[in-house]
Scaffold this motif. Structure first.
Motif, short mmCIF file in Angstrom:
data_model
loop_
_atom_site.label_atom_id
_atom_site.label_comp_id
_atom_site.label_asym_id
_atom_site.label_seq_id
_atom_site.Cartn_x
_atom_site.Cartn_y
_atom_site.Cartn_z
N ARG A 155 22.88 -14.64 -21.74
CA ARG A 155 21.92 -15.25 -21.11
C ARG A 155 21.50 -14.72 -19.70
NH1 ARG A 155 23.77 -21.34 -20.67
NH2 ARG A 155 22.89 -21.18 -22.95
N ARG A 156 22.51 -14.31 -19.25
CA ARG A 156 22.08 -13.49 -17.86
C ARG A 156 21.15 -12.29 -18.08
NH1 ARG A 156 26.19 -15.37 -13.31
NH2 ARG A 156 26.42 -17.18 -14.29
N LYS A 157 21.29 -11.64 -19.22
CA LYS A 157 20.57 -10.67 -19.66
C LYS A 157 19.13 -11.03 -19.94
CE LYS A 157 21.47 -6.21 -21.60
NZ LYS A 157 22.44 -5.33 -21.98
N ILE A 158 19.18 -12.08 -20.65
CA ILE A 158 17.84 -12.57 -21.09
C ILE A 158 17.13 -12.93 -19.80
CG2 ILE A 158 16.76 -14.28 -22.10
CD1 ILE A 158 17.94 -11.95 -24.10
N TRP A 159 17.51 -13.79 -18.85
CA TRP A 159 17.19 -13.98 -17.54
C TRP A 159 16.48 -12.65 -16.91
CZ3 TRP A 159 21.27 -17.66 -15.33
CH2 TRP A 159 21.24 -18.74 -15.97
N GLU A 160 17.25 -11.87 -17.04
CA GLU A 160 16.88 -10.39 -16.16
C GLU A 160 15.66 -9.97 -16.95
OE1 GLU A 160 18.95 -6.12 -16.69
OE2 GLU A 160 20.36 -7.52 -16.23
N LEU A 161 15.65 -9.86 -18.11
CA LEU A 161 14.60 -9.29 -18.72
C LEU A 161 13.35 -10.29 -18.59
CD1 LEU A 161 13.54 -7.75 -21.72
CD2 LEU A 161 14.37 -9.71 -22.78
N ILE A 162 13.54 -11.35 -18.67
CA ILE A 162 12.25 -12.20 -18.34
C ILE A 162 11.68 -12.06 -16.93
CG2 ILE A 162 11.53 -14.62 -17.89
CD1 ILE A 162 13.58 -15.93 -20.13
N LYS A 163 12.69 -11.81 -16.06
CA LYS A 163 12.31 -11.53 -14.79
C LYS A 163 11.68 -10.03 -14.64
CE LYS A 163 15.41 -14.31 -12.08
NZ LYS A 163 17.01 -14.18 -11.57
N ASN A 164 12.21 -9.02 -15.38
CA ASN A 164 11.41 -7.70 -15.41
C ASN A 164 10.18 -7.86 -16.11
OD1 ASN A 164 13.43 -6.13 -14.25
ND2 ASN A 164 14.69 -5.78 -16.29
N LEU A 165 9.99 -8.76 -17.12
CA LEU A 165 8.53 -8.58 -17.58
C LEU A 165 7.61 -9.28 -16.70
CD1 LEU A 165 9.88 -10.29 -21.10
CD2 LEU A 165 8.65 -7.95 -20.68
N LYS A 166 8.19 -10.38 -15.93
CA LYS A 166 7.25 -10.79 -14.99
C LYS A 166 6.68 -9.96 -13.91
CE LYS A 166 7.24 -13.74 -10.70
NZ LYS A 166 6.18 -14.68 -10.92
N LEU A 167 7.61 -8.79 -13.49
CA LEU A 167 7.31 -7.96 -12.82
C LEU A 167 6.36 -7.03 -13.40
CD1 LEU A 167 10.46 -6.85 -11.16
CD2 LEU A 167 9.00 -7.92 -9.97
N GLN A 168 6.40 -6.71 -14.32
CA GLN A 168 5.38 -5.89 -15.34
C GLN A 168 4.10 -6.54 -15.35
OE1 GLN A 168 7.27 -4.69 -19.28
NE2 GLN A 168 9.25 -4.27 -17.83
N GLY A 169 3.96 -7.92 -15.00
CA GLY A 169 2.59 -8.64 -15.06
C GLY A 169 2.58 -9.62 -16.20
N VAL A 170 3.86 -9.60 -17.08
CA VAL A 170 3.67 -10.45 -18.14
C VAL A 170 3.60 -11.87 -17.98
CG1 VAL A 170 4.65 -11.28 -20.53
CG2 VAL A 170 4.58 -8.85 -19.65
N THR A 171 2.78 -12.75 -18.52
CA THR A 171 2.61 -14.27 -18.03
C THR A 171 3.65 -14.87 -19.37
OG1 THR A 171 0.52 -13.93 -17.54
CG2 THR A 171 1.14 -16.32 -18.01
N ILE A 172 4.58 -15.57 -18.66
CA ILE A 172 5.54 -16.48 -19.33
C ILE A 172 5.64 -17.78 -19.48
CG2 ILE A 172 8.04 -16.44 -19.78
CD1 ILE A 172 8.01 -13.39 -18.58
N ILE A 173 5.55 -18.23 -20.71
CA ILE A 173 5.49 -19.75 -20.97
C ILE A 173 6.79 -19.84 -21.70
CG2 ILE A 173 4.52 -21.91 -22.03
CD1 ILE A 173 2.39 -18.89 -21.40
N LEU A 174 7.85 -20.92 -21.00
CA LEU A 174 9.11 -21.14 -21.74
C LEU A 174 9.56 -22.62 -21.54
CD1 LEU A 174 11.82 -21.51 -19.50
CD2 LEU A 174 11.52 -19.01 -19.34
N THR A 175 10.29 -23.17 -22.58
CA THR A 175 10.70 -24.28 -22.64
C THR A 175 12.28 -24.07 -22.54
OG1 THR A 175 11.26 -24.59 -24.99
CG2 THR A 175 9.02 -25.25 -24.23
N THR A 176 12.82 -24.94 -22.15
CA THR A 176 14.45 -25.08 -22.02
C THR A 176 14.76 -26.57 -21.80
OG1 THR A 176 16.19 -24.12 -21.01
CG2 THR A 176 14.38 -24.55 -19.53
#
Ligand SMILES: Nc1ncnc2c1ncn2[C@@H]1O[C@H](COP(=O)(O)OP(=O)(O)OP(=O)(O)O)[C@@H](O)[C@H]1O
Ligand SMILES: [Mg+2]
Lengths: 245, 240
Positions: B168-189
């Protein structure tokens, strides 16, 4: 467009390749039984239109087999849509519905042609004398498009697995026997005959038989098949588009 | 980046999404929160063109999605709530199918797939049929599959459900990295803490209606709560 068609086809090809031997063996059982039971057993002393019964029979078997294989090659899409949901990958992909349908139908044609080749080899071993031509192969392909397309439409519209298999029992099985495959439709009672002669498989049997035995065939039947194929292809695309509703 | 106007989805006798309007900004992580059945998945399915809306409009970069489907599909990546692999293909082939459908060239395809498989430690099972993976492995594969074509907008419908804490932490890290690359992210949880940590803004859905939208911080201040989870409970009612 071409690239997308190839991708869809590629997926079916790698699945088929893995089970190719099994596929060929299992799809050869029914035709062998038909050839033995009707061609050898029953047909030994029968002659139709001055030819042997086996020469009459093999085109019929090719027609019905191509129908069954084409239809059933594409019906796993039903499970992909309803149970595994893997159809979503294609819905989400930047490809057109036409590419998807074309790829799927092409893969079904391939399966049906592999199976047809097996039957022809067997038939020649059984002593059949048939004349193969480009038009003959063209008719087989048209027949595949028609029934693969019908299978696709069924897979896109039918809700449950049970209903899917009922199509086989109530539609394909009767057609297998009645559409000029084992006997000429002229022997049927008028009312039924009219109805049966509208069906595409009747035209396929008639054309294949005529072409294989060097009879004269009517161009009309070929036109009927082309119209069926075009209409069903179009409806297949529509049925895929309707998934987005 | 994405604008939604009066979006509604009706099923036979049920309004799943009821006249919602909002905007998602470029580069933000946007959370859609709400109880089971609130309409989160249905909203995502409409935004990702998997289902048609009953009424309302969707715009990507100011262009309506209507007659623009292929362009939109190139932009987006989708991680669905449910597993939807091709059961007849192995792990690598599932990835390859996605890559081919998104027109990656062969050399790039191979490199990208191995890199992603390694990233979530699935390199060793790449020749296994997907049926053989554990629940968490399937989830990981589902996430990386959506990334193959480097989407500019990523939809994640409950991406961390069934994952162990490390992953889960790894996925959070991934999501944050994607944001740094400029990706727009829409998530549900349903892990509200997760949304609180990751999201720039969150929207609350209740019975298909949009009831509030703001940054997690502002929500806490406005409702005088210590955590977004408390805000969630207050906003959506604590009864089931
Ligand atoms: N295909 C469908 N047909 C009929 N009703 C549906 C369909 N899909 C969803 N619904 C209904 O729409 C409502 C919203 O469902 P949705 O899946 O969007 O909720 P959700 O917020 O994603 O819930 P969860 O947190 O459980 O995933 C629910 O009442 C659901 O029963
Ligand atoms: Mg959901």
């Amino acid at each position: 467009m071409i690239e997308d068609i190839l991708t869809v086809f590629w997926r079916d090809w790698i699945v088929l390749k893995r089970r190719l031997t099994k596929f060929i063996l299992s799809r050869t059982v029914a035709p062998i039984l038909y050839l033995v039971a009707f061609g050898f057993g029953l047909g030994k002393n029968i002659s139709v239109d001055n030819g042997t019964y086996i020469d009459f029979l093999v085109p019929g078997i090719l027609a019905l087999n191509s129908m069954n294989i084409s239809f059933n090659s594409i019906t796993p899409v039903h499970a992909e849509r309803v149970y595994h949901k893997s159809l979503e990958e294609y819905i989400l992909a930047p490809i057109s519905s036409t590419s998807f349908v074309t790829g799927k139908i092409s893969a079904a044609i391939l399966r049906s042609m592999i199976s047809s080749s097996m039957i022809l080899i067997l038939a020649f071993l059984f002593g059949a004398k048939l004349n193969l031509s480009i038009v003959f192969i063209g008719v087989l392909i048209l027949n595949s498009i028609i029934f693969a397309g019908l299978g696709f439409i069924a897979a896109m519209t039918i809700k449950t697995y049970e209903e899917m298999s009922q199509v086989n029992t109530y539609i394909l099985l009767p057609m297998s026997f009645l559409c000029g495959t084992f006997f000429k439709t002229t022997t049927l009672p008028e009312g039924i005959r009219f109805f049966i002669e509208i069906l595409p498989l009747t035209h396929t049997s008639y054309l294949l038989r005529g072409l294989a035995n060097n009879f004269e065939v009517s161009l009309m039947s070929l036109i009927v098949l082309i119209i069926y194929a075009a209409a069903i292809f179009f409806l297949s695309i529509k049925s895929f588009d309707r998934q987005l509703k | 980046m994405i604008e939604i106007k009066n979006l509604t989805k009706k099923f036979e006798n049920k309004i799943a999404v009821d006249n919602i309007s909002f905007k998602i900004n470029r580069g933000e992580i946007f959370g859609l929160l709400g109880k089971n059945g609130a309409g989160k998945t249905t909203t995502i399915r409409m935004l990702t063109l998997q289902t048609k809306s009953s009424s309302g409009e969707i715009f990507y970069n100011r262009n309506s999605v209507i007659n623009n489907e292929i362009e939109v599909k190139k932009l987006i990546g989708v991680v669905p709530q449910h597993i939807n692999f091709d059961q007849d293909l192995n792990v690598y082939e599932n990835m390859e199918l996605h890559a081919k459908l998104h027109h990656l060239k062969k050399s790039e395809r191979q490199q990208r797939i191995s890199e992603l498989l390694e990233y979530v430690e699935l390199g060793d099972v790449s020749n296994e049929n997907v049926r053989k993976l554990s629940g968490g492995m399937k989830r990981r594969l589902l996430i990386i599959r959506a990334l193959i074509h480097r989407p500019k907008i990523l939809f994640l419908d409950e991406p961390t459900v069934a994952l162990d804490p490390q992953v889960r932490r790894k996925i959070w890290e991934l999501i944050k990295n994607l944001k740094l690359q400029g990706v727009t992210i829409i998530l549900t949880t349903h892990y509200i803490e997760e949304a609180e940590n990751l999201c720039d803004r969150v929207a609350f859905l209740n019975h298909g209606k949009l009831i509030a939208i703001d940054t997690p911080k502002n929500f806490c201040t406005k409702f005088e709560k210590n955590s977004l989870e408390e805000v969630f409970i207050e906003l959506t009612g604590d009864k089931i």
